[in-house]
Every structure is written in structure tokens, then in C-alpha cells.
Design a protein around this motif. Structure first.
Motif, PDB file in Angstrom:
ATOM      1  N   PRO A   3     -17.060  24.763  -3.525  1.00 50.32           N
ATOM      2  CA  PRO A   3     -17.970  23.715  -4.012  1.00 50.32           C
ATOM      3  C   PRO A   3     -17.560  23.257  -5.413  1.00 50.32           C
ATOM      4  CG  PRO A   3     -19.023  25.874  -4.107  1.00 50.32           C
ATOM      5  CD  PRO A   3     -17.707  26.075  -3.422  1.00 50.32           C
ATOM      6  N   VAL A   4     -17.641  21.959  -5.684  1.00 48.40           N
ATOM      7  CA  VAL A   4     -17.210  21.432  -6.986  1.00 48.40           C
ATOM      8  C   VAL A   4     -18.081  21.972  -8.120  1.00 48.40           C
ATOM      9  CG1 VAL A   4     -16.164  19.325  -6.089  1.00 48.40           C
ATOM     10  CG2 VAL A   4     -18.577  19.320  -6.687  1.00 48.40           C
ATOM     11  N   SER A   5     -19.328  22.332  -7.820  1.00 48.35           N
ATOM     12  CA  SER A   5     -20.221  22.856  -8.862  1.00 48.35           C
ATOM     13  C   SER A   5     -19.720  24.187  -9.411  1.00 48.35           C
ATOM     14  CB  SER A   5     -21.634  23.032  -8.304  1.00 48.35           C
ATOM     15  OG  SER A   5     -21.606  23.855  -7.144  1.00 48.35           O
ATOM     16  N   ARG A   8      -9.087  17.692 -12.271  1.00 45.04           N
ATOM     17  CA  ARG A   8      -8.064  17.508 -11.235  1.00 45.04           C
ATOM     18  C   ARG A   8      -8.653  16.860  -9.975  1.00 45.04           C
ATOM     19  NH1 ARG A   8      -5.355  22.666  -9.672  1.00 45.04           N
ATOM     20  NH2 ARG A   8      -6.761  23.883 -10.955  1.00 45.04           N
ATOM     21  N   VAL A   9      -9.888  17.256  -9.616  1.00 44.68           N
ATOM     22  CA  VAL A   9     -10.551  16.634  -8.451  1.00 44.68           C
ATOM     23  C   VAL A   9     -10.783  15.151  -8.721  1.00 44.68           C
ATOM     24  CG1 VAL A   9     -12.659  16.600  -7.059  1.00 44.68           C
ATOM     25  CG2 VAL A   9     -11.640  18.786  -7.689  1.00 44.68           C
ATOM     26  N   SER A  10     -11.259  14.841  -9.939  1.00 44.78           N
ATOM     27  CA  SER A  10     -11.512  13.436 -10.304  1.00 44.78           C
ATOM     28  C   SER A  10     -10.222  12.625 -10.300  1.00 44.78           C
ATOM     29  CB  SER A  10     -12.158  13.364 -11.692  1.00 44.78           C
ATOM     30  OG  SER A  10     -13.408  14.012 -11.689  1.00 44.78           O
ATOM     31  N   LEU A  11      -9.127  13.250 -10.743  1.00 50.14           N
ATOM     32  CA  LEU A  11      -7.828  12.571 -10.724  1.00 50.14           C
ATOM     33  C   LEU A  11      -7.400  12.296  -9.285  1.00 50.14           C
ATOM     34  CD1 LEU A  11      -5.271  11.494 -12.071  1.00 50.14           C
ATOM     35  CD2 LEU A  11      -4.430  13.847 -12.252  1.00 50.14           C
ATOM     36  N   GLY A  12      -7.616  13.264  -8.397  1.00 49.19           N
ATOM     37  CA  GLY A  12      -7.296  13.075  -6.976  1.00 49.19           C
ATOM     38  C   GLY A  12      -8.085  11.921  -6.375  1.00 49.19           C
ATOM     39  N   ARG A  13      -9.383  11.864  -6.678  1.00 47.31           N
ATOM     40  CA  ARG A  13     -10.235  10.764  -6.197  1.00 47.31           C
ATOM     41  C   ARG A  13      -9.695   9.417  -6.666  1.00 47.31           C
ATOM     42  NH1 ARG A  13     -16.308  11.184  -5.347  1.00 47.31           N
ATOM     43  NH2 ARG A  13     -16.092   9.075  -6.127  1.00 47.31           N
ATOM     44  N   LEU A  71     -18.475  16.903 -12.559  1.00 46.83           N
ATOM     45  CA  LEU A  71     -18.870  16.723 -11.163  1.00 46.83           C
ATOM     46  C   LEU A  71     -19.966  17.730 -10.808  1.00 46.83           C
ATOM     47  CD1 LEU A  71     -15.366  16.374  -9.483  1.00 46.83           C
ATOM     48  CD2 LEU A  71     -16.917  14.537 -10.113  1.00 46.83           C
ATOM     49  N   THR A  72     -20.984  17.271 -10.106  1.00 44.85           N
ATOM     50  CA  THR A  72     -22.064  18.166  -9.663  1.00 44.85           C
ATOM     51  C   THR A  72     -22.292  17.952  -8.165  1.00 44.85           C
ATOM     52  OG1 THR A  72     -23.680  16.473 -10.288  1.00 44.85           O
ATOM     53  CG2 THR A  72     -23.214  18.203 -11.913  1.00 44.85           C
ATOM     54  N   GLU A  90     -14.464  17.474   0.523  1.00 45.73           N
ATOM     55  CA  GLU A  90     -15.512  16.490   0.810  1.00 45.73           C
ATOM     56  C   GLU A  90     -15.669  15.498  -0.340  1.00 45.73           C
ATOM     57  OE1 GLU A  90     -18.365  19.356   3.611  1.00 45.73           O
ATOM     58  OE2 GLU A  90     -18.741  19.167   1.464  1.00 45.73           O
ATOM     59  N   GLU A  91     -15.539  15.995  -1.575  1.00 41.59           N
ATOM     60  CA  GLU A  91     -15.672  15.129  -2.749  1.00 41.59           C
ATOM     61  C   GLU A  91     -14.572  14.066  -2.746  1.00 41.59           C
ATOM     62  OE1 GLU A  91     -17.437  13.655  -6.033  1.00 41.59           O
ATOM     63  OE2 GLU A  91     -18.181  15.509  -5.123  1.00 41.59           O
TER      64      GLU A  91
END
Length: 637
Positions: free
Chosen positions: A158-160, A169-174, A76-77, A84-85
Motif C-alpha cells: 500500500p502506498v500509505s 518514485r510512484v509519483s514519477l511513474g504515474r 500519497l495517501t 493500483e496507484e
């Protein structure tokens, strides 16, 4: 049926990874794809997603059904925060909410028919907004992020700036919040702690859609899936049930296949011997009969020998010297990094033969404790005392015990100079490094390969106290099972950190839970820990729950703790009694053998008084042994 894969084949060069694989997934079904590393599990997921073309076969998805996919690695960038992501997934709801707010403003300036028309649209839009959980989307996002281990303070990072594991983990949440009809997950538990994995299990069990999971976490698979799809040497087999059911059925099938193969081989050998014998008679009739048997043999449909598990490592851990009974004593241990206090007043003991698992959330200091015992880190306070004749063998998850510039061969030869070339090659072959692999540099190996080299060094160390930091990381299921067997049969002492609950269940005799900056002791495996966790932690919780806990429950907890300590003492006492009984049996059996040898000597059996004396001693030994054998059986229970 929501998804069907029919006759899927895929090769990379001459390596045929998947051969004519077929399976289907029902609506709401939860399935796992298992196999050794390199079996083609991730490849199959990518074929289903359309990211990779198959060489033949087709993937059919029911009309109108949606797919969601989580790959192993995420990148993720951008400048968005974590919140927010994830919020971006709810863009349609956000736009709907904005339209509703605008309509509310517009209606203030309308009358008559225009107002009635807008009220109708407003009512319809509100109903749709409610149907899509519009009024609770913020709490839904917060619940998922917290479930995956993020604190509210981290929501604004920030995800960066996140690590690879945090991005996953953020991608899994999305993905979970998009709620596709079919979720495909590739190693979803790799970057989660135990609490987050337990949360994800519950989420997936109750998920309304279908789920296909590639994972090495067997406890997770046991709880979530009801179907297991195995890839073995490119061949697919489908089993109903969870991982334990699959493992049991697979073992039975392999045993039956091996039995059939050996029976056929035995029959072929027998027929060949008969044919050879008939031909040796050198008679026309015998030769015709031999030829008839040969034709019969040619028509036999030969069974293939069942394939051995390719990734099978041969691990045998055995201490060189027996340690004293008191292996490790830790008193008043404290450690901080800057202003962050990890733990204080940590006290525990480890006795010979125990297998102790240290568990706890990410960042609580589990690995730090292991490093302090090994002298890699210093403590702020407290003492660490190793027992008599204790020799440590250390396996660290960062593999700092390895020298990155050395070849595998040199790594072993420099550590164990007494070993010759053949011995070193044989050890490396046992850990799946053959041919020119032995000349690879450590720095060029994958995480899993470095883990195997570290295990090879550990096996050779002949240590009597193994300290292991996440030993199952990067190992596939088969290799984990082999390591489990090696540890269960190990006669030394083991202290390890692990998030692998199935592994802990199989190997641990005791669990130390690092929680609230101290250790809570559980005398049992992971299932026992789950059963007692709420009760035991009530004494160590500083929050409101501890203050409001009923006095009876606290008293019960104290009693439970006392009972555990008493049970531990009782077990140690019984183990000591068992050892003494075994020693006495050995002494008497040795003496009994000596008497038998004496009775065979002429100068003894011709000496009547001496003969009677020895016979009386032998009879007495026999009675003592009978009692000791019964005593041993009772203690061994």
C-alpha cells in the motif's frame, strides 16, 4: 516553440529571486534549470505550472499542449497498492477496454442493421484502443515500475506504508505514464539508485515530448539535456549544450567579465592618479585638464564586478600525519540482518593515496561496510585491519557525528577546545555560517546545512583516511565542485559511498562494486567501470547468464582481472620508485647547498686540496641530479 516564459519576475518580501527572466522551449527539447540552492529553480517550475503567480511577465504554452509536474516531495495517501496507484493513470484505457468487452457480449444478441452499426463502433473503438497502446498497458506499467527500482513483490504494497522517497518514485511513474507534452521534473534522481537513474536517462532521451529538469546530478544532465538555463542572483542566462558545455562556457564568460572589470578599474585608478598629479601642479592649465579628465571619468559606464558564487565553500583537507602504505585490509567480511545476508567473503585492500568509491544498488550494504570499518557496527565474520599511523575522519549521511542539542559554535568548540572564538567563527564562515547563524542548534538545520557542519569538522580533523557516506547529498552543484577539488588535491586516502556518477568520475582512482553479495574491483573511474561492468560481473553472477556465458568470455574476464591486479602492482611500484627518486633528489640538492655555503668560507677557499675535493663532489652531484631529474620525469609520466 512549445513553451515561452517572457520577462518573469518574482520576489518574496525584499528578496527578488527572479528578475525579468525570459526563455523558450522547443518541441522535443530537453532542458535543465541550474543554480545554487535558493536561486529560484523550483519557484520557476511552480510559476510555469500556475501554482505560484509571477509578479510580472507571462508564461505561454502552445494550444492544446499538456503539462506534467513532479515536485520534490510527494504525499500519497489512501489504500491503493503501488500498482493500483499507477494503474489509475490508465483509467481511460481501462474504461475503453470495459466498453469493448461489453460490446462483444451485446453483439451476441444483435442481428441486421443493429449488429452492423455496433460492429462499426466496435472497430473504431478497437482502433483507438490499439492507438493508445491498450493491448500493452500492463507491460508498460510493469516496465516503468521495475525501471524505477520496484520489484514485482513490492507492487502490492500500500502506498500509505511507503517512505517519502518511494512515494516520489510512484509519483514519477504515474507522471511518465501520463505522457504529457511537457514534463517538469524537480530533482527526479534524489531517490533513485544508479540503475534506476540510468533507466530514467534512457527513457527521457527517447521521450517524444519536451522535458525541463531541475537536478544536481551533473552526469544525468550531461546525458539528457541539450540546453541549460542558469539562474544566478535572479538573472537568467541560457546556454546551448549539456552541463559540461555550460560549465566550460560559463567559466570563459566569467573570466572575460572579470578581466574587463579589472581593466576598467585599473584605467580608472590610472586616470585618478593623473588627475591628482595635474591638480598638484596648481597651474590653471593643469587644473583645466584635470577637470576635463574628471568629466570624462564621470561619463564612463561602470562595469559591475562579476559576482562570486555565493555558495562557495572554502574547503582545504590536509592530513596531519602521513600514514603507512597499507591503509586498510579487509578479509572475509560477512554481515547479515536477521535472515537477510548482505554480503559474504568480502576482501579488499586500500593503499595510501588511493581514492576508492564503493557503489551498488540500494540496500546492498555499502553504508554497513563503512560503519563496520568505523567500529559503529560489528561484523558476523572476517577481520578489518587498519594500517600504521592511520587516523580516520568519518562523514556519515545521517550526521550521527553531530550532537543535535548543541549550537554550531559549541559543536566545534567542544570538539576542538584549543581553537579560539575568532578561529571557530572563521571556519563556520568558510562553510557559509555567519553572524547569529553560529548559535543555531544542529537539530534546527536542514540536511544540507548539517552536511556543511560535518564537512567543517572533517576539515579540522586533519585525518589521513577519510571515510565518506554520500558526501554530495544535499549539496548544490557549486559546493560539489569545491568538494571534488578538495578531495583531488588531498594527499591522504579516501574511501566513500556515492551515487553521484559525475563526482565518482572526477575523484575516484578505483571503484568497488558491491553486487551479488561480494565486491568487484575496477581500477579506474566511473566511465571505466561502465566499459568493463558486463565483462567483470559475469564471473560473479549466479543466474543463467553466467552459465550460458561463452568460455572464451569467462577466460577473457579472468585475464582482465589478472591484468588489473598486475597494473595495480605496477602503479604501486612506480609510485614507490617516484618517492625514492624525490627523496634522493632532495638529499643531493640539500648537500649541493651545503657545499655552496662551505665554498664561501675563507678557511675552505684558501685550502686548495679541500677546495678541489668539494668541487669534485659538487660536479658529481650535478651529474647525479641530471640523471635523477630525467628519471623523475619518466616516472611522473
Amino acid at each position: 516553440m512549445i513553451l515561452s516564459c517572457s520577462n518573469i519576475s518574482k520576489a518574496f518580501g525584499s528578496n527578488e529571486v527572479i528578475k525579468h527572466a525570459s526563455f523558450h522551449i522547443e518541441d522535443h527539447e530537453k532542458a535543465a534549470i541550474v543554480g545554487i540552492n535558493g536561486a529560484g529553480k523550483s519557484t520557476l517550475l511552480k510559476i510555469i505550472m500556475g501554482e505560484l503567480p509571477s509578479d510580472e511577465g507571462e508564461v505561454i504554452i502552445s494550444k492544446g499542449k499538456t503539462l506534467g509536474y513532479l515536485a520534490q516531495h510527494q504525499d500519497l495517501t489512501g489504500d491503493k497498492t503501488i500498482y493500483e496507484e499507477v494503474l489509475e493513470v490508465k483509467r481511460p484505457i481501462l474504461e475503453m477496454e470495459a466498453r469493448i468487452r461489453q460490446m462483444e457480449l451485446d453483439m451476441k444478441h444483435l442481428t441486421g442493421r443493429e449488429l452492423n452499426d455496433m460492429l462499426t463502433s466496435y472497430s473504431r473503438l478497437n482502433h483507438e484502443f490499439e492507438q493508445q497502446n491498450g493491448y500493452a498497458y500492463q507491460s508498460e506499467i510493469t516496465g516503468v515500475l521495475k525501471g524505477l527500482g520496484f520489484t514485482e513483490e513490492e507492487f502490492h504494497k500500500p502506498v500509505s506504508a511507503l517512505s517519502g522517497g518511494q512515494k516520489t518514485r510512484v509519483s514519477l511513474g504515474r507522471l511518465l505514464l501520463t505522457k504529457p507534452d511537457i514534463i517538469l521534473l524537480d530533482e527526479p534522481t534524489n531517490h533513485l539508485d544508479m540503475e534506476s537513474i540510468a533507466w530514467l536517462e534512457t527513457y527521457l532521451i527517447n521521450y517524444d515530448g519536451s522535458v525541463i529538469i531541475v537536478a544536481h546530478d551533473r552526469y544525468f544532465l550531461d546525458r539528457v539535456v541539450t540546453k541549460v538555463i542558469e539562474l544566478d542572483n535572479g538573472i537568467m542566462n541560457v546556454y546551448q549544450g549539456n552541463y559540461t558545455d555550460y560549465s566550460s562556457k560559463r567559466a570563459m564568460i566569467r573570466e572575460a567579465q572579470m578581466k574587463a572589470y579589472l581593466n576598467q578599474q585599473q584605467e580608472i585608478k590610472h586616470q585618478e592618479e593623473v588627475i591628482a598629479k595635474l591638480k598638484s601642479f596648481n597651474r590653471e592649465k593643469s587644473i583645466r585638464r584635470a577637470e576635463s579628465r574628471e568629466k570624462m571619468l564621470d561619463k564612463i559606464e561602470l562595469l559591475d564586478k562579476p559576482t562570486e558564487i555565493n555558495d562557495e565553500m572554502r574547503i582545504r583537507l590536509e592530513p596531519n600525519i602521513i600514514s603507512g602504505n597499507d591503509v586498510l585490509t579487509v578479509r572475509g567480511l560477512k554481515k547479515s540482518f536477521d535472515q537477510n545476508l548482505l554480503f559474504d567473503q568480502v576482501n579488499f585492500e586500500i593503499k595510501r593515496g588511493e581514492r576508492v568509491a564503493v557503489i551498488g544498488g540500494n540496500g546492498t550494504g555499502k553504508t554497513t561496510i563503512l560503519k563496520m570499518i568505523n567500529g559503529i557496527l560489528s561484523s558476523d565474520a572476517g577481520e578489518i585491519i587498519l594500517g600504521s599511523k592511520v587516523h580516520i575522519g568519518y562523514y556519515d549521511q545521517e550526521h550521527q557525528v553531530l550532537h543535535m542539542e548543541k549550537t554550531l559554535f559549541d559543536e566545534l568548540q567542544d570538539t576542538y577546545p584549543s581553537m579560539n572564538n575568532t578561529q571557530i567563527r572563521n571556519i563556520l564562515a568558510a562553510f557559509l555560517f555567519t553572524g547569529d547563524d553560529v548559535y543555531k542548534r544542529v537539530k534546527d538545520l536542514s540536511g544540507g546545512e548539517r552536511g556543511r557542519v560535518s564537512l567543517a569538522k572533517l576539515m579540522l580533523s586533519e585525518a589521513n583516511f577519510l571515510i565518506l557516506d554520500e558526501p554530495t547529498n544535499h549539496l548544490d552543484i557549486t559546493s560539489k565542485e569545491i568538494l571534488e577539488d578538495a578531495l583531488v588535491n588531498y594527499t591522504g586516502t579516501v574511501l566513500y559511498v556515492s551515487h553521484d556518477r559525475y563526482f565518482i568520475n572526477k575523484t575516484a582512482t578505483r571503484i568497488l562494486d558491491l553486487t551479488n553479495k561480494t565486491l568487484v574491483n575496477y581500477i579506474g573511474n566511473y566511465d571505466y567501470y561502465l566499459e568493463k561492468k558486463e565483462l567483470m560481473t559475469s564471473l560473479y553472477t549466479d543466474g543463467p547468464s553466467a552459465d550460458s556465458a561463452p568460455q572464451a568470455e569467462v577466460s577473457e574476464t579472468k585475464l582482465d582481472w589478472k591484468a588489473q591486479k598486475e597494473e595495480q602492482a605496477r602503479i604501486r611500484k612506480r609510485q614507490n620508485a617516484l618517492k625514492k627518486t624525490e627523496d634522493e633528489i632532495h638529499r643531493l640538492e640539500t648537500r649541493d647547498g651545503e657545499i655552496d655555503a662551505l665554498l664561501a668560507q675563507e678557511e675552505v677557499f684558501t685550502d686548495v686540496p679541500r677546495l678541489m675535493e668539494l668541487n669534485q663532489e659538487k660536479e658529481s652531484i650535478g651529474k647525479q641530479l641530471e640523471e635523477l631529474y630525467e628519471q623523475w620525469e619518466e616516472l611522473a609520466e
